[in-house]
Design a protein around this motif. Structure first.
Motif, PDB file in Angstrom:
ATOM      1  N   UNK A 273       0.864  -1.186   0.000  1.00 25.15           N
ATOM      2  CA  UNK A 273       0.000   0.000   0.000  1.00 25.15           C
ATOM      3  C   UNK A 273       0.898   1.233   0.000  1.00 25.15           C
ATOM      4  N   UNK A 274       0.516   2.180  -0.803  1.00 29.61           N
ATOM      5  CA  UNK A 274       1.283   3.427  -0.883  1.00 29.61           C
ATOM      6  C   UNK A 274       0.337   4.552  -1.262  1.00 29.61           C
ATOM      7  N   UNK A 275       0.446   5.665  -0.544  1.00 28.97           N
ATOM      8  CA  UNK A 275      -0.420   6.803  -0.855  1.00 28.97           C
ATOM      9  C   UNK A 275       0.249   8.091  -0.415  1.00 28.97           C
ATOM     10  N   UNK A 276       0.181   9.085  -1.282  1.00 27.39           N
ATOM     11  CA  UNK A 276       0.711  10.408  -0.963  1.00 27.39           C
ATOM     12  C   UNK A 276      -0.452  11.350  -0.683  1.00 27.39           C
ATOM     13  N   UNK A 277      -0.466  11.930   0.513  1.00 27.98           N
ATOM     14  CA  UNK A 277      -1.497  12.881   0.902  1.00 27.98           C
ATOM     15  C   UNK A 277      -1.087  14.267   0.406  1.00 27.98           C
TER      16      UNK A 277
END
Length: 342
Positions: A273-277
């Protein structure tokens, strides 16, 4: 000739009075009262926190506490008994190491160490939750990875046994993952991990295997550098440790095409899982976990990069079997537009 003893009655009475009155008037006093005993501090809970949060001091002779200070910054006594004082970390307190002292009418206490933590830049809206640790046991000075939710902005991470409590070094943390090292000088056996964020506290059991074996130098998570925001979702290429397949939800699969059973099925599979806010400019998701179903070994860790425009990407992984960290790499040279950094 016979003397007349009646000539000196007043003189005789006066002499008797002079020798007897002082003896009669002398009082039999006891020892003088002892001076009041100054306050003494024995412990503080917690040992690290942010400005505005409550702190409890334990000790003796604390009842009439009329002053408290964090280094030179005055705090407020919220409540006090003979053995306990409640206060809060005062505005203006020095970020970092502090010495707390208490004052009463009898004098000033000894100093007790306390750390004022900076207010985290990224804070989740809910209290923290720890789902699991990888591994579930390890040697002191070895790494540990903590999975869960609402783990952004950790204030403190402690490992506590019956008679000792140690703060752990935190290398990275985000919404779902914290990387740290098991503190030194903990006894072999069960300990409690206590993770504190601005929103609350969560505890988890852990097993200490004892001091690190001699001759083995474990690698910790200090080698991690948080990567740029957009490199992971675009990857569907082979790393030295396997292949990733990304989807638009950043909830994607990992499998190792080099390790397949006779039917051609990979027996090393997992998820990343990878996410940039964008609002916070913060990688609030960044972890990978995969398991070898033949050996039962799980590896889990984070994507890492030294550069904003890297040629070679890394994944930093900890083994559930050995408790050690290793890395695998991906040559991104053909996927990065323009010149990339090595």
């Amino acid at each position: 000739m016979k003397k007349d003893s009646t000539k000196y009655p007043l003189l005789i009475v006066l002499i008797c009075w002079m020798f007897t009155i002082p003896q009669c008037s002398k009082k039999s006093d006891g020892p003088p009262p002892s001076p009041p005993t100054p306050p003494a501090l024995t412990s503080v809970e917690p040992t690290i926190d942010i400005i505005g949060d409550p702190v409890t001091l334990h000790g003796t002779n604390l009842t009439d506490a009329d002053g408290i200070s964090f280094n030179s910054v005055a705090g407020k006594v919220i409540s006090a008994t003979s053995t306990q004082i409640t206060t809060v970390v005062p505005p203006g307190a020095t970020i970092g190491a502090n010495q707390i002292t208490v004052h009463t009418s009898a004098g000033e206490s000894n100093q007790i160490a306390f750390t004022v933590a900076p207010i985290p830049a990224n804070i989740d809206s809910l209290p923290p939750f720890i789902m699991k640790t990888i591994p579930t046991s390890n040697f002191t000075d070895y790494p540990v990875l903590i999975f869960g939710n609402n783990l952004s902005g950790v204030i403190s991470l402690t490992f506590s046994a019956a008679t000792v409590s140690k703060n752990a070094v935190i290398y990275t943390n985000n919404h779902t993952c914290v990387t740290a090292t098991v503190p030194k000088d903990l006894p072999t056996g069960n300990v409690t991990i206590t993770l504190v964020t601005v929103k609350g506290t969560y505890t988890k059991d852990f097993q200490i295997l004892g001091a690190a074996p001699s001759g083995v130098t474990p690698v910790n998570f200090s080698i991690i550098t948080i990567p740029p925001p957009d490199f992971v979702p675009s990857i569907s290429n082979e790393w030295t440790c396997g292949t990733f397949q990304a989807d638009s939800n950043n909830d994607s699969t990992f499998f190792d095409i080099k390790l397949q059973d006779p039917s051609g099925n990979s027996y090393v599979t997992g998820v990343f899982k990878y996410h940039f806010n964008k609002t916070k400019s913060y990688n609030d998701l960044n972890y990978v976990e995969f398991t070898n179903s033949n050996t039962g070994e799980t590896k889990a860790g984070l994507f890492s990069s030294k550069f904003n425009n890297p040629c070679t990407l890394r994944m930093v992984l900890i083994s559930s079997k050995t408790g050690l960290v290793d890395t695998c790499t991906f040559d991104n040279s053909d996927n990065v537009g323009g010149a990339c950094e090595n």
